[in-house]
Design a protein around this motif. Structure first.
Motif, PDB file in Angstrom:
ATOM      1  N   GLY B 135     -82.930  12.139   9.464  1.00  0.00           N
ATOM      2  CA  GLY B 135     -81.712  12.804   9.913  1.00  0.00           C
ATOM      3  C   GLY B 135     -81.998  13.847  10.966  1.00  0.00           C
ATOM      4  N   PHE B 136     -81.121  13.893  11.982  1.00  0.00           N
ATOM      5  CA  PHE B 136     -81.224  14.954  12.988  1.00  0.00           C
ATOM      6  C   PHE B 136     -79.927  15.756  12.958  1.00  0.00           C
ATOM      7  N   ASP B 158     -76.058  15.037  11.643  1.00  0.00           N
ATOM      8  CA  ASP B 158     -75.086  15.845  10.901  1.00  0.00           C
ATOM      9  C   ASP B 158     -73.687  15.710  11.496  1.00  0.00           C
ATOM     10  N   ASP B 159     -73.617  15.599  12.844  1.00  0.00           N
ATOM     11  CA  ASP B 159     -72.294  15.562  13.501  1.00  0.00           C
ATOM     12  C   ASP B 159     -71.861  14.165  13.913  1.00  0.00           C
ATOM     13  N   GLY B 160     -72.677  13.162  13.583  1.00  0.00           N
ATOM     14  CA  GLY B 160     -72.299  11.791  13.896  1.00  0.00           C
ATOM     15  C   GLY B 160     -72.570  11.383  15.331  1.00  0.00           C
ATOM     16  N   SER B 161     -73.229  12.241  16.121  1.00  0.00           N
ATOM     17  CA  SER B 161     -73.494  11.876  17.521  1.00  0.00           C
ATOM     18  C   SER B 161     -74.590  10.816  17.647  1.00  0.00           C
ATOM     19  N   LEU B 162     -75.293  10.566  16.564  1.00  0.00           N
ATOM     20  CA  LEU B 162     -76.322   9.510  16.553  1.00  0.00           C
ATOM     21  C   LEU B 162     -76.373   8.896  15.153  1.00  0.00           C
ATOM     22  N   GLY B 163     -76.330   7.573  15.088  1.00  0.00           N
ATOM     23  CA  GLY B 163     -76.449   6.877  13.797  1.00  0.00           C
ATOM     24  C   GLY B 163     -75.327   7.233  12.843  1.00  0.00           C
ATOM     25  N   GLU B 164     -75.661   7.162  11.572  1.00  0.00           N
ATOM     26  CA  GLU B 164     -74.633   7.471  10.565  1.00  0.00           C
ATOM     27  C   GLU B 164     -74.294   8.953  10.588  1.00  0.00           C
ATOM     28  N   GLY B 166     -73.462  12.498   8.856  1.00  0.00           N
ATOM     29  CA  GLY B 166     -73.646  13.208   7.596  1.00  0.00           C
ATOM     30  C   GLY B 166     -75.077  13.667   7.388  1.00  0.00           C
ATOM     31  N   PHE B 167     -75.279  14.502   6.374  1.00  0.00           N
ATOM     32  CA  PHE B 167     -76.629  14.967   6.064  1.00  0.00           C
ATOM     33  C   PHE B 167     -77.464  13.801   5.544  1.00  0.00           C
ATOM     34  N   GLU B 170     -77.554  13.170   1.871  1.00  0.00           N
ATOM     35  CA  GLU B 170     -76.421  12.500   1.225  1.00  0.00           C
ATOM     36  C   GLU B 170     -76.482  10.993   1.428  1.00  0.00           C
ATOM     37  N   ILE B 171     -77.000  10.595   2.602  1.00  0.00           N
ATOM     38  CA  ILE B 171     -77.136   9.156   2.864  1.00  0.00           C
ATOM     39  C   ILE B 171     -78.198   8.569   1.921  1.00  0.00           C
ATOM     40  N   PHE B 172     -79.235   9.345   1.735  1.00  0.00           N
ATOM     41  CA  PHE B 172     -80.291   8.973   0.789  1.00  0.00           C
ATOM     42  C   PHE B 172     -79.729   8.910  -0.642  1.00  0.00           C
ATOM     43  N   TYR B 173     -78.900   9.879  -0.973  1.00  0.00           N
ATOM     44  CA  TYR B 173     -78.282   9.961  -2.306  1.00  0.00           C
ATOM     45  C   TYR B 173     -77.412   8.723  -2.588  1.00  0.00           C
TER      46      TYR B 173
END
Lengths: 300, 253
Positions: B135-136, B158-164, B166-167, B170-173
């Motif tokens: 995550g970036f 975090d802001d959706g400017s790249l990839g998924e 979100g934090f 949370e994606i890992f969760y």
């Protein structure tokens, strides 16, 4: 050129050793150089009971120096004795720094160290609060220093070095008290009490609020203390404060120190002691002089 | 991996490349060959010609081969600013490798946040993991994106400017909840990220999470005691007890 120097009953192969608290037990530096080549190994301060140390943050970098408030964290004398056994394999002096919060604690630790065959001599840290006297620092009162040194010395056979705190104001009377009470050498000095505030949060940077200031920035002040004391006392002085270069060490020898301790600079170059020893050899050869001629050679 | 040989020698920073906002990749030519190291080890770098940056700085090892040591760092303060802006070549002293390393094993998961990618990057490239989450903060602070994408890494911002969006935690969760994964997780990232990963471990159970921590240090090998970190069981030294710890051992039950 011989770098040998005699401090009380000890013979050091050269006048360079680490300052207590910046060299661990010494064993941590095995990767960086042969410990047998040092004038002495000076171990981190040990007390009767283990101490967990102060709340972090414990260090803070400032221009030309650093503040630390480690809080004399140590494993206590019982465990430390096992570390000492391991240091026995090195062919150099092992100086053990120790401290206490009461006269009784100092004496008890000193007796244990005196009975250990690896210990060459004891270095007493007197920058601690005397709990029975309302927490006043032992090292700032000449009478307390006299009693402390006298009583500890009475209980041990080995040499006792006394490491002064520069926060005492008049170091000369403290150094004299230590000498009169039987110290074999005076170590000048420890760190200077200081603090740093984070203006954004208005909080002290160190978890302990204040700490000890060390590093190259303190050298002129400690140099002055060594200069003042060297004229007034007869036992050898071991200078400790801000040494980074050979020139720093030479200045201390010239004002009257017989040996030097390197502290903070061990963090900025783990090999510094070995480098200083080599440079000192070259210097004496190039100048065709000896360490004993250099000590106290200040011209005024 | 303790007891590896350590070097302590001079070096020269010979190249520097800005790879994202405030993030730099540098190459240091050392006087000696850099020893064998393990993923997670770090080095101390001292800017020996600058008195105002008195203490050395710890850096994760990005890559090392023969006499070339590569680091990736973020400009965060006086020392890193000096390295990011000074004219090259720039003299330094380097000692290491220091500290412990990440556990090895099959079918582990990897979670990295921001600069936390660095100590894990080489093992990600070697495809040592079952799944990797990176995550970036945003696209401007992202780096090595193409290479990560090529290896099927799940990238987020975090802001959706790249990839998924979100934090990464949370994606890992969500992944854990979906798959009921059991096993080891290795991670590196900011302290809030590590705390969240511990919460996740406590909630889902069945995983063992290891994280690499960071603190100000003066020596890097257990002497100064400046990097002490509080745990429910007392202080640990981030430099020599870590920097990799089981999260449970830091944050407690």
């Amino acid at each position: 050129m011989s770098l040998k120097v005699r401090i009380g009953n000890l013979e050091l192969k050269n006048p360079f050793m680490p300052a207590s608290g910046t060299f661990g037990s010494g064993l941590e530096y095995e990767d960086f150089g042969n410990l047998s080549e040092l004038g002495a190994i000076v171990t981190k301060g040990v007390s009767l009971n283990p101490k967990i140390g102060n709340k972090p943050p414990r260090i803070c970098e400032l221009p030309g120096g650093m503040l630390n408030s480690i809080g004399l964290e140590n494993i206590g004398i019982e465990k430390f004795v096992k570390v000492l056994d391991e240091l026995g394999k090195y062919e150099t002096n092992v100086i053990v720094n120790f401290f206490g919060n009461s006269l009784e604690e100092y004496i008890e630790v000193a007796k244990i160290l005196d009975g250990h065959n690896v210990v060459s001599c004891l270095e007493m840290n007197i920058s601690c609060p005397n709990i029975k006297e309302g927490g006043m620092c032992f090292g700032t009162d000449p009478n307390m220093v006299y009693t402390l040194v006298k009583e500890v010395k009475k209980n041990i056979q080995k040499d006792l070095w006394v490491k002064l705190t520069p926060n005492a104001g008049n170091l000369i009377s403290i150094a004299r008290s230590a000498e009169d009470a039987g110290a074999s050498a005076i170590v000048i000095a420890n760190t200077y009490t200081g603090m740093k505030v984070d203006v954004a949060t208005k909080r002290p940077v160190l978890g302990n609020i204040f700490g000890g200031y060390s590093g190259p920035v303190i050298k002129p002040i400690t140099l002055y203390h060594v200069f003042c004391c060297a004229k007034e006392i007869n036992v050898p002085i071991i200078a400790c404060g801000g040494i980074v270069t050979l020139e720093d060490a030479l200045e201390y020898f010239i004002v009257g120190a017989s040996a030097v301790q390197v502290g903070t600079a061990n963090f900025t170059n783990p090999h510094i002691l070995w480098e200083l020893i080599k440079k000192m050899e070259s210097y004496l050869r190039a100048e065709n002089t000896s360490l004993s001629d250099l000590v106290g050679s200040l011209k005024i | 991996m303790k007891d590896v040989r350590k070097i302590n020698c001079d070096g020269v920073i010979t190249s520097r490349r800005k790879i994202a906002n405030n993030i730099y990749h540098i190459k240091i030519e050392l006087e000696e060959r850099f020893p064998i190291f393990a993923y997670g080890n770090f080095v101390m770098v001292h800017l020996k010609d600058y008195m105002n940056v008195l203490l050395p700085r710890p850096f994760s090892i990005f890559r090392a081969k023969n006499k070339i040591l590569e680091l990736v760092f973020k400009e965060v303060g006086t020392g890193t600013k000096m390295i990011a802006t000074s004219i090259l070549p720039f003299n330094v002293r380097v000692w290491g490798p220091l500290g412990n390393s990440f556990p090895f094993g099959k079918d582990m998961l990897c979670v990295a946040g921001g600069l936390g990618l660095i100590p894990l990057y080489q093992s990600i490239i070697k495809r040592n993991f079952k799944e990797v989450f990176v995550g970036f903060k945003n696209i401007y602070e992202a780096y090595f994106v193409k290479s990560l994408q090529k290896r099927g890494v799940i990238i987020s911002s975090d802001d959706g400017s790249l990839g998924e969006r979100g934090f990464v935690t949370e994606i890992f969760y969500q992944y854990l909840k979906r798959t009921n994964f059991k096993g080891k997780v290795v991670s590196c990232g900011p302290i809030g990220f590590l705390k969240r990963l511990w919460e996740i471990e406590r909630e889902v159970g069945n995983i063992e999470t290891y994280g690499s921590f960071e603190k100000h240090m003066a020596c890097g090998f257990g002497v100064c005691l400046g990097c002490a970190m509080e745990t429910p069981w007392g202080f640990v030294k981030v430099c020599s007890d870590g920097p990799v710890f089981r999260l449970k051992d830091v944050f407690g039950e």
